[in-house]
Design an enzyme around this catalytic site. Structure first.
Site, mmCIF file in Angstrom:
data_model
loop_
_atom_site.group_PDB
_atom_site.id
_atom_site.type_symbol
_atom_site.label_atom_id
_atom_site.label_comp_id
_atom_site.label_asym_id
_atom_site.label_seq_id
_atom_site.Cartn_x
_atom_site.Cartn_y
_atom_site.Cartn_z
ATOM 1 N N ALA A 210 13.697 2.818 3.626
ATOM 2 C CA ALA A 210 13.137 1.536 4.083
ATOM 3 C C ALA A 210 12.264 0.925 2.997
ATOM 4 O O ALA A 210 11.444 1.624 2.386
ATOM 5 C CB ALA A 210 12.306 1.742 5.345
ATOM 6 N N LYS B 105 -3.230 9.566 2.508
ATOM 7 C CA LYS B 105 -4.553 10.136 2.880
ATOM 8 C C LYS B 105 -5.317 9.235 3.838
ATOM 9 O O LYS B 105 -6.032 9.714 4.714
ATOM 10 C CB LYS B 105 -5.427 10.410 1.654
ATOM 11 C CG LYS B 105 -5.820 9.183 0.836
ATOM 12 C CD LYS B 105 -5.098 9.150 -0.455
ATOM 13 C CE LYS B 105 -5.023 7.780 -1.054
ATOM 14 N NZ LYS B 105 -4.299 7.751 -2.309
ATOM 15 N N ILE C 177 -1.631 17.988 -7.893
ATOM 16 C CA ILE C 177 -2.322 19.293 -7.909
ATOM 17 C C ILE C 177 -2.045 20.022 -6.595
ATOM 18 O O ILE C 177 -2.297 19.479 -5.526
ATOM 19 C CB ILE C 177 -3.858 19.116 -8.029
ATOM 20 C CG1 ILE C 177 -4.226 18.261 -9.235
ATOM 21 C CG2 ILE C 177 -4.567 20.466 -8.088
ATOM 22 C CD1 ILE C 177 -5.700 17.862 -9.274
ATOM 23 N N GLY D 270 -3.498 0.305 -15.281
ATOM 24 C CA GLY D 270 -2.793 0.601 -14.028
ATOM 25 C C GLY D 270 -3.436 1.715 -13.218
ATOM 26 O O GLY D 270 -2.865 2.181 -12.238
ATOM 27 N N LYS E 165 -10.214 11.686 1.307
ATOM 28 C CA LYS E 165 -9.758 12.974 0.753
ATOM 29 C C LYS E 165 -10.752 14.078 1.076
ATOM 30 O O LYS E 165 -10.366 15.218 1.374
ATOM 31 C CB LYS E 165 -9.548 12.839 -0.752
ATOM 32 C CG LYS E 165 -8.388 11.914 -1.092
ATOM 33 C CD LYS E 165 -8.393 11.557 -2.563
ATOM 34 C CE LYS E 165 -7.231 10.639 -2.916
ATOM 35 N NZ LYS E 165 -7.361 10.063 -4.256
HETATM 36 N N1 LIG Z 1 0.694 5.932 -6.392
HETATM 37 C C1 LIG Z 1 0.092 7.109 -6.505
HETATM 38 O O1 LIG Z 1 -0.197 7.584 -7.602
HETATM 39 C C2 LIG Z 1 -0.240 7.907 -5.262
HETATM 40 C C3 LIG Z 1 -0.847 9.163 -5.397
HETATM 41 C C4 LIG Z 1 -1.128 9.914 -4.244
HETATM 42 C C5 LIG Z 1 -0.830 9.388 -3.010
HETATM 43 N N2 LIG Z 1 -0.280 8.146 -2.916
HETATM 44 C C6 LIG Z 1 0.026 7.628 -1.584
HETATM 45 O O2 LIG Z 1 1.422 7.450 -1.464
HETATM 46 C C7 LIG Z 1 1.704 6.339 -0.623
HETATM 47 C C8 LIG Z 1 2.612 5.361 -1.364
HETATM 48 O O3 LIG Z 1 1.949 4.894 -2.510
HETATM 49 P P1 LIG Z 1 2.719 4.038 -3.644
HETATM 50 O O4 LIG Z 1 1.745 3.928 -4.774
HETATM 51 O O5 LIG Z 1 4.062 4.592 -3.896
HETATM 52 O O6 LIG Z 1 2.841 2.629 -2.891
HETATM 53 P P2 LIG Z 1 3.703 1.351 -3.327
HETATM 54 O O7 LIG Z 1 4.123 1.451 -4.760
HETATM 55 O O8 LIG Z 1 2.957 0.155 -2.869
HETATM 56 O O9 LIG Z 1 5.037 1.507 -2.452
HETATM 57 C C9 LIG Z 1 5.087 1.246 -1.074
HETATM 58 C C10 LIG Z 1 6.541 1.187 -0.655
HETATM 59 O O10 LIG Z 1 6.618 1.030 0.758
HETATM 60 C C11 LIG Z 1 7.410 -0.110 1.091
HETATM 61 N N3 LIG Z 1 6.815 -0.705 2.282
HETATM 62 C C12 LIG Z 1 5.523 -1.044 2.502
HETATM 63 N N4 LIG Z 1 5.360 -1.558 3.733
HETATM 64 C C13 LIG Z 1 6.585 -1.560 4.306
HETATM 65 C C14 LIG Z 1 7.093 -1.966 5.571
HETATM 66 N N5 LIG Z 1 6.276 -2.497 6.489
HETATM 67 N N6 LIG Z 1 8.402 -1.822 5.816
HETATM 68 C C15 LIG Z 1 9.228 -1.283 4.892
HETATM 69 N N7 LIG Z 1 8.814 -0.866 3.670
HETATM 70 C C16 LIG Z 1 7.525 -1.008 3.385
HETATM 71 C C17 LIG Z 1 7.354 -1.021 -0.124
HETATM 72 O O11 LIG Z 1 8.484 -1.844 -0.160
HETATM 73 P P3 LIG Z 1 8.806 -2.828 -1.420
HETATM 74 O O12 LIG Z 1 9.149 -1.919 -2.553
HETATM 75 O O13 LIG Z 1 9.967 -3.643 -0.975
HETATM 76 O O14 LIG Z 1 7.543 -3.603 -1.660
HETATM 77 C C18 LIG Z 1 7.312 0.004 -1.260
HETATM 78 O O15 LIG Z 1 8.613 0.413 -1.586
HETATM 79 C C19 LIG Z 1 0.334 5.764 -0.210
HETATM 80 O O16 LIG Z 1 -0.036 6.294 1.020
HETATM 81 C C20 LIG Z 1 -0.590 6.269 -1.305
HETATM 82 O O17 LIG Z 1 -1.932 6.402 -0.867
HETATM 83 C C21 LIG Z 1 0.034 7.400 -4.004
#
Ligand SMILES: NC(=O)c1ccc[n+]([C@@H]2O[C@H](COP(=O)([O-])OP(=O)(O)OC[C@H]3O[C@@H](n4cnc5c(N)ncnc54)[C@H](OP(=O)(O)O)[C@@H]3O)[C@@H](O)[C@H]2O)c1
Length: 428
Positions: free
Chosen positions: A43, A105, A136, A187, A205
């Site tokens: 999705a 989280k 980690i 970034g 966290k």
């Molecule tokens: N980024 C990191 O380094 C990191 C590290 C640890 C934990 N996390 C956690 O991992 C999770 C994801 O983070 P991320 O950085 O990967 O986020 P992101 O890059 O913003 O990706 C979110 C994804 O979810 C999709 N999405 C959001 N709302 C949606 C909805 N209502 N219906 C369908 N699809 C939806 C988006 O679609 P589109 O692509 O079409 O916009 C995108 O593909 C978060 O909870 C974050 O806290 C992230």
């Protein structure tokens, strides 16, 4: 061949990396684990967005419920982030008896007990290794390997953005603003960095770490948190002069009478293992009577490291599905006995701008003493009309330290309480 159908909620930074691993490393994963992990539904929000890996149009959907309800999906991975619709989707999957892996989280901190209870009821795993410390391994060590340890204290650097900024400020003299701008350019920081610099991300966290370390739910509302936005490069300079470095710490501690969980920037002696954690690296330091001290360090964020932790959970959950066993709960849901932050004993570093007059130091020491706070060391700089006093106190209750601070602000010869930073060392 043991096949498990994977449904993915989100294909962004983490989800995109996970898709790449599942597609490009499919055979390697199969050879290593004996599992055929098939990506069946994904999705996203925007169908037209360019993705690093092209997916079959039949796999993609903009309705995340399609993913959860697809009968060919046996395991749901939530990497969309945010509280809703992620929360309802995770619940829906768990109630349908589908294991869930999440990196979210914020969602866990807000609705952990409800989600864990739903997983327990269905007897399926809810795994979240990536939710703290990115790549980690820390959730599994705390909840499984250290399950029998009477953990005393967990101290973590769990936010890479702020650790990057503090490193730039302390090592290169960068201003708070320049450090933030650089973190955004590279970034590390979000366009809206409030959750990072305000300490909210670290608090979520900390609540999760505390719940695992002490086997009871700490609750995000009980976590005191303060961010790094009031720190200046002058604080960094003075910290170094006194033999400390400043880090944003998430602390979960067993004290007499219960547990306290808190987040604040604190001075750490330069010899402390966490003082050496630089840049965007994360680290979690665990103290316990049998294990002594453990340090887990590494990349706390980023698509590839985070997807690595998610993939580990996917493999673990897939193994559990195939074993067909009911999964035992990893966290007890009783509420933790909590010690209010006001009662926690902390040491303070206080920087005062004062009139350089005879008797000022005695007056200042008198105000601390009146509130039961004793002074450990004093450094004075400046001559002429004004002077700067750098005071480090001994341990006293947070409420006493705050009362002393308020009294100092009332003194005629104190021009300002320019800065207050708590000082952490070993467990009391
Ligand atoms: N980024 C990191 O380094 C990191 C590290 C640890 C934990 N996390 C956690 O991992 C999770 C994801 O983070 P991320 O950085 O990967 O986020 P992101 O890059 O913003 O990706 C979110 C994804 O979810 C999709 N999405 C959001 N709302 C949606 C909805 N209502 N219906 C369908 N699809 C939806 C988006 O679609 P589109 O692509 O079409 O916009 C995108 O593909 C978060 O909870 C974050 O806290 C992230």
């Amino acid at each position: 061949m043991k096949t498990v159908g994977i449904g993915l909620l989100g294909a962004g930074i983490v989800g995109g990396s996970l898709i790449r691993r599942l597609v490009e490393e499919h055979s390697a994963i199969e050879a290593k684990t004996g599992l055929n992990l098939e990506l069946r539904r994904v999705a996203v929000r925007d169908f037209a967005k360019e993705r690093s890996i092209a997916l079959d149009a039949a796999v993609l959907t903009i309705d995340p419920v399609d993913v959860v309800d697809d009968p060919n999906v046996g395991l749901v991975v939530e990497v969309m982030g945010g509280l809703e619709p992620a929360g309802e989707l995770v619940l829906r999957a768990l109630r349908a008896g589908k294991p869930v892996v999440t990196a979210n989280k914020a969602l866990l901190a807000a609705r952990g007990p409800e989600l864990i209870a739903a997983a327990e009821e269905s007897g399926v795993p809810l795994l979240f290794e990536a939710a703290v410390g990115g790549g980690i391994p820390i959730i599994r060590p705390l909840s499984e390997t250290l399950a029998g340890e009477q953990v005393q204290r967990v101290v973590g650097i769990v936010n890479g953005t702020t650790n990057f900024m503090l490193t730039r400020m302390s090592e290169d003299g960068a201003s708070y603003r320049d450090a933030l701008e650089e973190a955004q350019t590279l970034g590390y920081a979000e366009a809206d960095p409030t959750a990072d610099i305000g300490g909210g991300d670290a608090a979520a966290k900390a609540a999760i770490l505390a719940s695992l370390a002490f086997g009871m739910w700490a609750g995000i509302d009980n976590v005191y948190h303060q961010g790094i936005d009031s720190l200046t490069s002058a604080d960094m300079k003075w910290a170094a002069e006194l033999g400390y470095t400043i880090k944003l710490l998430a602390i979960a501690e067993r004290l007499e009478g219960g547990v306290n969980v808190r987040v604040y920037p604190a001075m750490l002696p330069v010899a402390h293992p966490l003082a050496a954690i630089r840049g965007s690296t994360n680290a979690i330091f665990i103290e316990g009577p049998s294990i002594g001290e453990l340090l887990f360090a590494g990349p706390g964020a980023g698509g590839e490291p985070t997807a690595s932790a998610v993939l580990g959970d996917v493999i673990d959950a897939a193994r559990e599905i195939l074993a067909g066993a009911q999964v035992a709960p990893r966290i007890q849901l009783s509420s933790a006995e909590l010690v209010p932050f006001e009662d926690v004993q902390t040491k303070w570093y206080v920087r005062l701008e004062v009139d350089d007059q005879p008797g000022v130091l005695a007056q200042v020491a008198g105000e601390f003493g009146r509130h039961g706070v004793s002074i450990k060391s004093v450094l004075q700089e400046g001559t002429g009309d004004d002077a700067t006093l750098m005071i480090v106190t001994h341990r006293a209750a947070e409420s006493q330290q705050r009362a002393a601070r308020s009294s100092l602000e009332e003194l005629d010869n104190v021009r300002s309480v320019a800065s207050v930073v708590r000082v952490e060392s070993a467990a009391p």
